[in-house]
Scaffold this motif. Structure first.
Motif, mmCIF file in Angstrom:
data_model
loop_
_atom_site.group_PDB
_atom_site.id
_atom_site.type_symbol
_atom_site.label_atom_id
_atom_site.label_comp_id
_atom_site.label_asym_id
_atom_site.label_seq_id
_atom_site.Cartn_x
_atom_site.Cartn_y
_atom_site.Cartn_z
ATOM 1 N N ASP A 126 54.897 32.296 48.976
ATOM 2 C CA ASP A 126 55.454 31.018 48.594
ATOM 3 C C ASP A 126 56.720 31.240 47.801
ATOM 4 O O ASP A 126 56.807 32.152 46.998
ATOM 5 C CB ASP A 126 54.434 30.244 47.747
ATOM 6 N N ALA A 127 57.731 30.420 48.034
ATOM 7 C CA ALA A 127 58.998 30.542 47.312
ATOM 8 C C ALA A 127 59.213 29.305 46.459
ATOM 9 O O ALA A 127 58.784 28.223 46.788
ATOM 10 C CB ALA A 127 60.148 30.687 48.298
ATOM 11 N N THR A 177 53.766 34.490 43.576
ATOM 12 C CA THR A 177 54.249 35.584 44.409
ATOM 13 C C THR A 177 53.086 36.511 44.706
ATOM 14 O O THR A 177 52.395 36.948 43.807
ATOM 15 C CB THR A 177 55.334 36.371 43.673
ATOM 16 N N THR A 179 63.692 36.351 44.652
ATOM 17 C CA THR A 179 63.349 34.988 45.066
ATOM 18 C C THR A 179 62.562 34.287 43.965
ATOM 19 O O THR A 179 62.783 33.105 43.666
ATOM 20 C CB THR A 179 62.540 35.008 46.372
ATOM 21 N N ASN A 239 60.185 36.348 54.506
ATOM 22 C CA ASN A 239 60.778 36.274 53.178
ATOM 23 C C ASN A 239 62.205 35.759 53.221
ATOM 24 O O ASN A 239 62.658 35.079 52.295
ATOM 25 C CB ASN A 239 60.723 37.652 52.521
ATOM 26 N N ASN A 289 61.960 32.188 53.199
ATOM 27 C CA ASN A 289 61.713 31.686 51.843
ATOM 28 C C ASN A 289 63.003 31.568 51.052
ATOM 29 O O ASN A 289 63.222 30.596 50.313
ATOM 30 C CB ASN A 289 60.759 32.635 51.107
ATOM 31 N N ARG A 311 64.958 28.706 52.180
ATOM 32 C CA ARG A 311 64.311 27.478 51.692
ATOM 33 C C ARG A 311 64.694 27.221 50.249
ATOM 34 O O ARG A 311 64.939 26.080 49.839
ATOM 35 C CB ARG A 311 62.791 27.591 51.829
ATOM 36 N N ALA A 366 65.532 27.910 57.359
ATOM 37 C CA ALA A 366 64.224 28.431 56.935
ATOM 38 C C ALA A 366 63.187 28.204 58.020
ATOM 39 O O ALA A 366 62.421 29.120 58.375
ATOM 40 C CB ALA A 366 63.792 27.761 55.635
ATOM 41 N N TYR A 376 60.937 30.980 60.075
ATOM 42 C CA TYR A 376 59.474 30.964 60.103
ATOM 43 C C TYR A 376 58.966 30.921 61.549
ATOM 44 O O TYR A 376 58.001 31.619 61.906
ATOM 45 C CB TYR A 376 58.935 29.746 59.351
ATOM 46 N N GLU A 394 51.131 33.798 57.069
ATOM 47 C CA GLU A 394 52.082 33.554 55.992
ATOM 48 C C GLU A 394 53.182 32.582 56.420
ATOM 49 O O GLU A 394 53.570 31.691 55.664
ATOM 50 C CB GLU A 394 52.721 34.873 55.519
ATOM 51 N N ASN A 411 53.930 28.822 54.800
ATOM 52 C CA ASN A 411 55.205 28.446 54.209
ATOM 53 C C ASN A 411 55.824 27.237 54.898
ATOM 54 O O ASN A 411 56.514 26.440 54.261
ATOM 55 C CB ASN A 411 56.162 29.635 54.241
ATOM 56 N N MET A 457 56.821 23.855 52.959
ATOM 57 C CA MET A 457 58.159 23.277 53.108
ATOM 58 C C MET A 457 58.075 21.785 53.431
ATOM 59 O O MET A 457 58.793 20.967 52.858
ATOM 60 C CB MET A 457 58.918 24.025 54.202
#
Length: 541
Positions: free
Chosen positions: A54-55, A61, A331, A359, A362, A365, A373, A377, A389, A393, A397
């Motif tokens: 997750d960002a 993290t 990030t 990543n 992320n 994003r 982004a 993904y 993952e 994400n 988003m």
């Protein structure tokens, strides 16, 4: 920074005696860099991947460490130096020469081939094929040819090139590592153990291969076997970096992170001293600092982890896992542009590095570049269908970001859809503390709020429309009444005017008659109104 190198072996052995060896999970590949005194090429073990689930502000993290690469191996191109440390050479002696000796012409050709390979894999393949054909006893040429084949997806040709490197030099560590990784990918880690075990039997004096075997024993959960191998290596060379790293790796697996850090710091101390001693022919290990960084993260010392990752990158700029892991931390610190730069470099060295693609999504994003982004993904999901993952994400988003042209209800419905897909993809691997259920509840709550808001708006709009219709009807009625009254008033006025006009006309006619009558009487005329009683004579015919 750790114990004195002269006391490293004794200190670590004392720690071993104090510890209970427990088999736990699978160790990070990056933590078990196997070498005696680090030699060129310094080939990192592929697979110490950090996955940033997750960002931004939401979530945490997650550093996920895996024993093998998730999609393809892309080892950095090796370099040839005129002097390298032989696998079994005592560390207090000058580094041994590469056998056979490399002349100026070959060295120059190797440098050009390496440059070509870094710029264009196919050109590099052609260059190293020519070099290997002319120098069949030069393991580095065969190895780099294998690396480039692997980067272009030619895994069969890559394996043959790695085996050629081992035929040229039986204990050539980079080729042994690459082949062990291939064995593990195809048949599992146990097969890699058997493969390296055979190499050790053929090259019993090679501490590098002994440490490589220890590393794979750690991966299959044989901590006792790994410790025994490390102790045997340390008895022969108490400053053997690979053995110390394997000891640290076992500590790391057992959750004894402070002891792991102690071991890795000892390895780093010896590594720095070796650099001073063997200056021209020595290359420090980036993998030591990767191991330190991951250990610092386990004790939540992120600043120290960032410094260690930066040190690893300074030593090896083409270490994709380290570039990825540092990008994860940047990030977290919202240095999204810095993260994008690192991840693009990681993908340049390892195009199939799917976790770096996630990543990178992320980071974009975080820059509010949502379309980019989402594109990344989706690319990651195509590269690795079922990649949980990426799906997670995408859900986050849609949950957290406003999209131009997309209504909130549609966003929350899409977020719920993605989160449910994520749960299906994660399956049994889903951690009990995973936030996905909480996020589904949050999305559902927001969706219900939006529905209530929509319903309330519809009711308000309907009430407003009803009120407006009533007001318009009332106004129309009033306007109609006013118009009718005005029309009636106009009609009454017209009628009155008509009657007045008619009466006036009659009055005028009467007055005119009277006047005429009056004019006739005053002249004595017989004409006019007959006089009653007067007889009129008539003449007979």
């Amino acid at each position: 920074m750790g114990a004195s190198p002269k006391r490293s072996y004794g200190a670590i052995i004392r720690l071993i005696r104090m510890s209970r060896w427990v088999v736990i999970g699978v160790l990070a590949a990056g933590l078990v860099r196997c070498s005696g005194v680090e030699k060129k090429p310094d080939t990192p073990t592929v697979g110490a991947d950090a996955v940033f689930v997750d960002a931004g502000a939401r979530g945490t993290t997650v550093m996920e460490v895996t024993p093998l690469p998730d999609s393809g191996v892309a080892l950095p191109v090796a370099t040839v130096e005129r002097a390298t440390v032989d696998a079994g050479a005592p560390v207090d002696e000058p580094p041994a020469k590469v056998e056979p000796p490399i002349g100026e012409a070959v060295s120059a050709e190797f440098t050009e081939a390496t440059k070509a390979g870094l710029e264009d894999a196919k050109k590099g393949i052609d260059a190293f094929k020519r070099l290997a054909e002319r120098n069949p006893d030069l393991p580095h040429a065969h190895f780099n040819l294998g690396v480039l084949y692997e980067r272009t997806g030619e895994n069969g040709l890559a394996e043959e090139a790695y085996r050629s490197a081992l035929r040229a030099k039986g204990d050539f560590l980079p080729a042994a590592e690459a082949l062990a990784n291939q064995q593990a990918k195809r048949r599992g880690a146990a097969e890699a153990v058997r493969f390296v075990d055979v190499l050790v039997a053929k090259n019993p004096k090679s501490l590098d291969l002994v440490n490589l075997l220890g590393k794979w024993k750690i991966r299959v959960g044989d901590s006792d076997g790994a410790v025994a191998l490390a102790k045997s290596a340390l008895r022969k060379d108490e400053r053997n970096i690979g053995a110390i790293m394997n000891m640290g790796a076992v500590f790391y697996r057992q959750g004894k992170t402070e002891l792991a850090i102690f071991a890795f710091q000892n390895a780093d101390t010896i590594d720095r001293e070796n650099e001073k001693k063997f200056a021209a022919g020595y290359r420090r290990s980036a993998a030591i600092h990767q191991a330190l960084a991951l250990s610092y993260l386990k004790v939540d010392n992120k600043d120290a982890a960032i410094a260690a990752f930066r040190e690893a990158i300074a030593l090896r700029g083409d270490f994709p896992e380290v570039l990825n892991n540092l990008a994860v931390l940047l990030t977290e610190k919202k240095d999204f542009k810095g993260a994008v730069s690192l991840l693009e470099k990681a993908l340049a060295f390892r195009p199939g590095y799917v976790r770096a693609v996630v990543n990178l999504g992320n980071a974009h994003r975080g820059l509010e570049q949502l379309d980019k982004a989402l594109e990344l993904y989706e690319q990651a999901r195509k590269m690795n269908p079922g990649l949980a993952e990426a799906t997670f994400n995408i859900g986050v988003m849609y949950l957290d970001h406003e999209w131009k042209g997309m209504e909130p209800m549609a966003r929350y419905e899409r977020a719920i859809q993605e989160f449910r897909r994520y749960k299906g993809e994660a399956g049994a691997k889903l951690d009990k503390d995973d936030p996905v259920d909480r996020y589904v509840q949050e999305a559902d709550k927001r969706l219900k709020i939006e529905k209530r808001k929509k319903d309330a708006k519809e009711r308000r709009d309907k009430a407003a429309a009803t009120k407006k219709a009533r007001e318009e009807a009332k106004k129309k009625s009033a306007d109609d009444a006013a118009k009718k009254k005005a029309d009636d008033d106009t009609a009454e006025k017209k009628k009155a005017a008509d009657e007045a006009a008619k009466k006036k006309k009659a009055d005028d006619a009467e007055k005119a008659g009277e006047k005429k009558l009056k004019r006739g009487g005053s002249a004595g005329s017989d004409e006019g109104t007959p006089v009653e009683g007067r007889k009129v004579r008539t003449k007979d015919k």
